[in-house]
Design a protein around this motif. Structure first.
Motif, short mmCIF file in Angstrom:
data_model
loop_
_atom_site.label_atom_id
_atom_site.label_comp_id
_atom_site.label_asym_id
_atom_site.label_seq_id
_atom_site.Cartn_x
_atom_site.Cartn_y
_atom_site.Cartn_z
N LEU A 63 -37.27 -11.89 -66.57
CA LEU A 63 -36.97 -13.35 -66.07
C LEU A 63 -36.45 -13.65 -64.95
CD1 LEU A 63 -38.45 -14.74 -69.40
CD2 LEU A 63 -40.09 -15.09 -67.31
N LEU A 64 -35.17 -13.04 -65.03
CA LEU A 64 -34.96 -13.82 -64.15
C LEU A 64 -34.78 -13.14 -62.49
CD1 LEU A 64 -31.31 -13.43 -65.97
CD2 LEU A 64 -32.41 -15.20 -65.41
N ARG A 65 -35.33 -12.31 -62.42
CA ARG A 65 -36.01 -11.72 -61.47
C ARG A 65 -35.27 -10.55 -60.63
NH1 ARG A 65 -40.87 -12.83 -57.48
NH2 ARG A 65 -42.32 -11.60 -59.63
N PRO A 66 -34.34 -10.32 -61.30
CA PRO A 66 -33.54 -9.07 -60.50
C PRO A 66 -34.04 -8.49 -59.32
CG PRO A 66 -33.65 -8.71 -62.50
CD PRO A 66 -35.16 -9.81 -62.33
N GLU A 67 -32.87 -7.83 -58.51
CA GLU A 67 -33.30 -6.88 -57.32
C GLU A 67 -32.44 -6.24 -58.22
OE1 GLU A 67 -34.68 -7.07 -54.27
OE2 GLU A 67 -36.07 -8.86 -55.69
N ILE A 68 -31.32 -5.58 -58.22
CA ILE A 68 -30.96 -5.44 -59.27
C ILE A 68 -30.86 -4.76 -60.92
CG2 ILE A 68 -28.65 -4.00 -58.82
CD1 ILE A 68 -28.14 -5.20 -56.44
N LEU A 69 -31.17 -3.98 -61.53
CA LEU A 69 -30.87 -3.94 -62.68
C LEU A 69 -30.12 -3.06 -63.39
CD1 LEU A 69 -31.99 -5.88 -65.23
CD2 LEU A 69 -33.80 -4.16 -64.61
N LEU A 70 -28.55 -3.35 -64.10
CA LEU A 70 -28.08 -2.43 -64.98
C LEU A 70 -28.64 -2.82 -65.76
CD1 LEU A 70 -24.85 -3.65 -62.68
CD2 LEU A 70 -26.10 -2.59 -62.29
N LEU A 71 -28.72 -1.15 -66.53
CA LEU A 71 -29.12 -0.86 -68.03
C LEU A 71 -27.79 -0.57 -68.51
CD1 LEU A 71 -31.98 -0.40 -66.10
CD2 LEU A 71 -32.63 -1.34 -68.20
N ASP A 72 -27.43 -0.86 -69.50
CA ASP A 72 -25.96 -0.49 -70.73
C ASP A 72 -26.77 0.20 -71.78
OD1 ASP A 72 -24.03 0.51 -71.94
OD2 ASP A 72 -22.99 -1.64 -71.45
N GLU A 73 -26.78 1.62 -71.68
CA GLU A 73 -27.93 2.44 -73.07
C GLU A 73 -28.20 1.78 -73.45
OE1 GLU A 73 -26.89 5.24 -74.16
OE2 GLU A 73 -24.55 4.51 -74.05
N PRO A 74 -29.61 1.16 -72.99
CA PRO A 74 -30.82 0.79 -73.69
C PRO A 74 -32.04 1.25 -74.22
CG PRO A 74 -31.13 2.17 -70.89
CD PRO A 74 -29.66 1.97 -71.20
N THR A 75 -31.73 2.99 -74.34
CA THR A 75 -32.03 3.47 -75.98
C THR A 75 -31.63 3.10 -76.99
OG1 THR A 75 -30.87 5.43 -75.51
CG2 THR A 75 -33.45 5.19 -73.92
N LYS A 76 -30.96 2.63 -77.64
CA LYS A 76 -30.02 2.22 -78.36
C LYS A 76 -30.38 2.00 -79.24
CE LYS A 76 -25.65 1.45 -80.01
NZ LYS A 76 -23.82 0.85 -80.01
N GLY A 77 -30.62 2.64 -80.88
CA GLY A 77 -32.06 2.66 -81.91
C GLY A 77 -33.18 2.05 -81.16
#
Lengths: 566, 228, 342
Positions: free
Chosen positions: A456-470
């Motif tokens: 919702l913040l409408r990012p152009e660049i998205l950084l994901l830290d360990e998105p599959t955890k759990g």
């Protein structure tokens, strides 16, 4: 052999809900058996496990019976119920009660009222066996995640349980710690005859160790069989056009996913070794690689993220965490950085997100120096970070309020905000959860809600830290689809992860983070086929036969091309 | 009140009176400091025992530990403005939502634990008693509902500020002049007026900011897991 | 894993760092005690077990008794020799525990406190016969100044003992001592201690996550206050949710069964007995000397004369020995260790 545990026609629903969390579940566990239960999150396995441990049973309407060593659960004495059934929960952190390791170990025995001399002897023995003696005097807060869960296991084992129940014990651990943990369970089962009932998403390593596997879906047991018969079972279900097959398949080991549909004398392949043998024996393998896809190229595209020779340390006296790290990501590209725990991957993301300032080197975001962004403008519809722990993003009482808070930063009118929230919720299939409290969602749903707030913040660049955890295998597939969709919209995604299989499927480029720098940044096919150890199961199975096939899909497709020999 | 509890109260009372008497007679009005410290320590005892005797679920105990931790954390998180701390507010809310003896425990343990970071000293028992009693009064059955809403907590915030300041001035007065004199106490009270004002404002601000959300959270947890 | 979470917090000021060492606020000019805000010296050596000096290795019960004794004696002491002995003992012990640098820094600070307190007394107390000068038509007497100094010495000594107390009688020892008498209370206390590092880590994570969303990221005071309120809010929810799981894990391991036992690593050894014996003898000796009037001393109306003679010296020595016990034990061990290495 005698039954350790028997569950008969167990049906359960939570207080107010009419939906059944468990629906006529029956199974039994023999003494000394190692049973794995798996299924999508929300399939009812946690409810089932908690019902098996009387002290943890959730409130609700229960029918059916649970027998422990032939005695109905209700008839067990308090002491028996506490000591004979050991239970390890998912979160390593919140299970620990005491400040010091030694005290945590003794906690259960203290509760049972064992005399001090007995506690001393048992604790000493257990600490030695688990190699805990090295951190015996430490504070529990100073342990690593793997050590914490090992401590939890040890302190449960000290009470000498006859049945050990573990509810996704490795979900929060990195792969290396997880496989250590599983190996310990295997050893306990084989060398001490411990009866183990384990709930697990990652079947790759667990399945070969288990005697039986139970698959659950929507509160029902859909398969209860020996691991070797899983392929056969899946195939039967597919012949009956069961829609569950693709769901169940996702969580299976690579060898099962690739070969389950082919006939096999005896049990089907489970491990990488068996998969390799199966591939060599039953396929001709003349066609070595798939026709090159019309892959996207990002070389000419403008650079969204550019790191040049970045050095970073937290304190002047401390060693550098980033040691000349360089990295580029083009607009719309998905780049994954793999690496072990504590290697500094998260720090890398924090530096890119402007949360930490490097002491040397340059960081450019969207072609502009990061220091040129003033007063939080870096985060205004430009760059966003999805942290490892989704709970750190939630502030409000409902998901909708949390979403609204984020939407307000971008859109001015309430109408626009609500419209955007609706869209994001639909995209992430979160609409039914909008009015719920964020902490009432399951782990996977929380992850999605956190992603929603960030989107919702409408990012152009998205950084994901360990998105599959759990996340379970099914949810991971959903995330892969979503990330590809975002990439198509021109959003740049940079993720750090230790989930090899996930990165192989989602990324345009993968790199390994080691010794403070990103090394060997390359396309996943090249990256994973060059690696010998840090690579996917599919690649390990097929590397001698095929050229650069790294995902189960690719190997499967090549197998089809070549044809089954028999 | 059980008989054992009554006995503990009685013993504490007797001990306090005995100490005072001993202090006045044997040491000739010296060492009010020591005696008052001991009384402050002793005053905690009956509350602690009454908590021990109360039956309560494990979850309740753990949640009390959380509230203690949060009170300590509050004192640390809002480290930027001196004396502008949410401890009294959190202790009050704990008392209101978890009962009087839990309130006392939260207050006194928060003092004890936070002084691990801020430094232990002769002032510790005074703080323990002061914050403990603030939590205790807030949890009294006839005050509870009143304190959940606006005029109630504002008044209580002011009361807590005056009360805390009053107890701590005792310690301040004793450390200036170890035999107690109203003059020293008065001077300490006057000197502490600015801090008293900060206490009052911070208590009201934090009660205003925290009491509804914290209460809501406690209620939610209680409902979700069936605790209270 | 550990490294990386730990440093998250230590890192930068813009993220809510738990200001452990809030060495600010010591505006004692109003006579009010703001000492409390001064931080205890940080003894944490990242994850390693805290190094213990010899005295701290004694049995908790003996340590506790010693502390009761020392605090009691210090607070009742009027005799200058006793106060000097107490302060000397506390300070030397503090020095042995924390090293010269920290000790000297703290000494300088507390000298200021001492002076302030000593000066305040004559303003309130006008007893005494030796009038030095008049201030606002009130007499300022030498006796009041000396009495103020004595009281200030007492308070500063107690503060130093308390500072040492924190490193000697660590919380696990206190919990061991009171675990049986007040089990639920000590459980609350020990869990709180356990929650604290968790909270610290989570605070760091939340701070980063919120900042990267660009919320309340400005530097104004209201933004900072509101940011902290949000942080607090979020932490509380998180703690409560996780606490329920902790409670579950306790129940799963049989917490609440009848007849709980108490395990500890502490054992009463011979050296503890020796220390206890020494304490006993010294206490009896000082007690006898006190009854014999060796410590009798008064400031008002006039300062009493110092007692002289062999008995007076002997009884003072008893006190000195008693207060120096921890320091002597620490130093003896250090010397023995050095010799054994040769």
């Amino acid at each position: 052999m005698e039954n350790q545990l028997a569950v008969k026609h167990l049906t359960f629903s939570y207080g107010e809900e009419t939906k059944k969390a468990l629906d006529d579940v029956s199974f039994s566990v023999k003494k000394g058996e190692f049973v794995v239960v798996s299924g999508r999150s929300g399939c009812g396995k946690t409810t089932l496990f908690r019902l098996l441990k009387r002290e943890l049973a959730p409130a609700g309407v229960k029918e059916g019976e649970i027998f422990f060593e032939g005695t109905p659960q209700e008839a067990l004495s308090d002491r028996q119920a506490a000591a004979d059934i050991g239970f390890v929960l998912q979160n390593p952190e919140s299970q620990i009660v005491m400040d010091k390791v030694w005290h945590e170990l003794a906690f259960g025995l203290e509760n049972l009222g064992e005399p001090v001399s007995v506690i001393r002897r048992r604790v000493g023995e257990m600490a030695n066996y688990f190699g805990i003696h090295q951190w015996f005097h430490k504070k529990t807060a100073d342990l690593s995640g793997g050590q914490k869960q090992m401590l939890n296991l040890a302190s449960v084992l000290l009470m000498r349980p006859k049945l050990l129940i573990l509810d996704e014990p490795t979900a929060q651990m990195d792969p290396i710690a997880a496989s250590d943990f599983i190996a310990t369970l295997k050893k306990l089962n084989q060398e001490f005859g411990m009866t183990v009932l384990l709930c697990e998403h990652r079947l790759e390593e667990v399945l070969p160790a288990a005697h039986r596997v139970i698959l659950m879906e929507r509160g029902k047991i859909v398969m209860d069989t020996a691991p070797g018969q899983v392929s056969a079972g899946l195939k039967q279900m597919e012949e009956k056009k069961d829609p569950l097959v693709p769901v169940l398949l996702q969580s299976m080991p690579g060898a099962v996913r690739i070969f389950y549909q082919y006939d096999c004398p005896g049990p089907g392949p489970l491990t990488v070794r068996e998969g390799k043998e199966f591939l060599a024996a039953h396929f001709d393998c003349r066609i070595k690689s798939l026709p090159a896809e019309e892959g996207k190229t990002f070389e000419e595209k403008e650079k969204a993220i550019s790191l040049k020779n970045v050095w970073f340390r937290y304190e002047r006296e401390q060693p550098d965490i980033l040691r000349g790290a360089s990295l580029e990501a083009a607009k719309g590209e998905i780049v994954s950085i793999l690496g072990g725990n504590g290697s500094g991957k998260t720090t890398l993301l924090h530096v890119i997100a402007g949360l930490q300032k490097p002491h040397r080197g340059s960081v450019q975001i969207g072609g502009k120096k990061i220091s040129a962004y003033k007063n939080g403008s870096l985060y205004r519809q430009n760059l966003s970070l999805l942290p490892q722990d989704p709970q750190t993003l939630f502030i409000k009482e409902t998901v909708r309020e949390d979403f609204l808070e984020a939407a307000k930063l971008v859109w001015k009118t309430p109408k626009d905000c609500q419209e955007q929230i609706r869209k994001v919720a639909e995209l992430l299939e979160l609409t039914p959860f909008l009015e719920r409290h964020p902490y009432d969602l399951s782990g996977g749903e929380q992850q999605k809600a956190a992603l929603g707030k960030i989107l919702l913040l409408r990012p152009e660049i998205l950084l994901l830290d360990e998105p599959t955890k759990g996340l379970d295998a099914w949810a991971k597939q959903g995330l892969i689809r979503l990330m590809k969709q975002l990439s198509d919209q021109g959003i740049t995604l940079l993720l750090v992860s230790h989930d090899v299989e996930f990165c192989a499927e989602v990324s345009h480029r993968c790199g390994l983070f080691f010794d403070g720098t990103v090394i060997s940044l390359d396309q996943p096919q090249v990256f994973f086929s060059e690696n010998t150890f840090y690579t996917t199961a599919a690649s390990r199975i097929s590397r001698e036969q095929f050229h650069q096939a790294v995902t189960c899909g690719q190997v499967s497709a090549l197998c089809k091309e070549n044809g089954f020999l028999r | 009140m059980s008989r054992k509890q009554a006995a503990v109260w009685a013993v504490t009372l007797l001990l306090s009176i005995g100490l005072l008497a001993a202090g006045v007679s044997a040491f000739r009005d010296r060492n009010y400091m020591m005696i008052s410290m001991m009384i402050a320590c002793l005053s905690c005892v009956p509350f602690y025992f009454s908590y021990e005797k109360k039956s309560g679920s494990t979850r309740r105990t753990v949640i009390l530990a959380v509230m203690v931790t949060m009170a300590v954390a509050g004192r640390l998180i809002f480290g930027m403005i001196p004396n502008f701390k949410p401890v009294a507010a959190i202790v009050t809310v704990t008392g209101v939502y978890m009962g009087a003896s839990a309130g006392f425990l939260a207050g006194s343990l928060a003092a004890l634990l936070s002084n691990l970071f801020f430094g232990q000293g002769p002032w510790t028992p005074f703080q323990m008693a002061a914050w403990g009693l603030i939590g205790f009064f807030a949890g009294l059955p006839f005050l509870k509902e009143f304190l959940k809403k606006a005029p109630g907590y504002v008044l209580y915030g002011l009361f807590a500020a005056v009360f805390y300041s009053g107890v701590m001035n005792l310690w301040a007065a004793l450390s200036i002049d170890s035999s107690f004199s109203w003059k020293a106490y008065g001077a300490a009270a006057v000197a502490s007026l600015p801090t008293l004002a900060v206490y009052g404002v911070s208590n009201i601000v934090f009660l205003w900011l925290l009491s509804a959300p914290v209460g809501k959270k406690l209620d939610r947890i209680a409902k979700k897991h069936g605790i209270f | 894993m550990k490294n990386h979470t730990d440093v998250l917090i230590v890192s930068q000021n813009e993220v809510p760092s738990f200001g452990y060492l809030c060495r600010s606020v010591t505006n004692s000019s109003d006579g009010r005690r703001e000492l409390e805000v001064r931080a205890a010296p940080s003894r944490k050596r990242s994850g390693m077990e805290i190094f213990m000096n010899e005295f701290s290795r004694r049995h908790p019960a003996v340590l506790f008794l010693y502390y009761l004794l020392v605090l009691f004696l210090t607070m009742f002491a009027v005799h200058p020799a006793a106060l000097a002995a107490s302060f000397g003992g506390a300070f030397l012990f503090y020095l042995a525990e924390n090293g010269v640098k920290t000790a000297m820094k703290d000494l300088a600070y507390y000298c200021g406190v001492f002076l302030l307190l000593a000066v305040l007394n004559p303003i309130f107390s006008h007893n005494g016969e030796t009038v030095l000068f008049f201030m606002n038509d009130r007499p300022v007497t030498m006796e009041a100044i000396l009495y103020g100094a004595a009281m200030a010495a007492m308070i500063v000594s107690v503060i130093f003992w308390c500072k040492c107390y924190q490193t000697v009688l660590t919380t696990d020892k206190v919990l061991y001592l009171f675990g049986k008498t007040v089990p639920r209370l000590s459980l609350v206390l020990s869990m709180s201690l356990r929650f604290f590092p968790l909270l610290k880590e989570q605070a760091g994570r939340i701070g980063k996550a919120q900042k990267a969303m660009g919320m309340y990221a400005k530097d104004s005071l209201t933004d900072r206050l509101l940011f902290h309120v949000r942080l607090f809010d979020s932490l509380l929810t998180w703690m409560l949710e996780n606490a329920v799981e902790t409670a579950d894990s306790m129940k799963a391991r049989g917490y609440g069964l009848k007849g709980r036992s108490h395990f500890s690593l502490f054992r009463f050894e011979k050296r503890d007995g020796t220390l206890l014996g020494a304490m006993g003898i010294l206490t009896l000796g000082t007690g006898a000397a006190a009854i014999g009037g060796m410590y009798r001393f008064h400031y008002y109306p006039g300062i009493s004369a110092m007692q002289t003679g062999l008995w007076a010296v002997a009884s003072d020595l008893l006190l000195v020995l008693l207060f120096l016990l921890p320091f002597l034990i620490d130093v003896k061990e250090k010397i023995l260790w050095k010799i054994s290495l040769r």
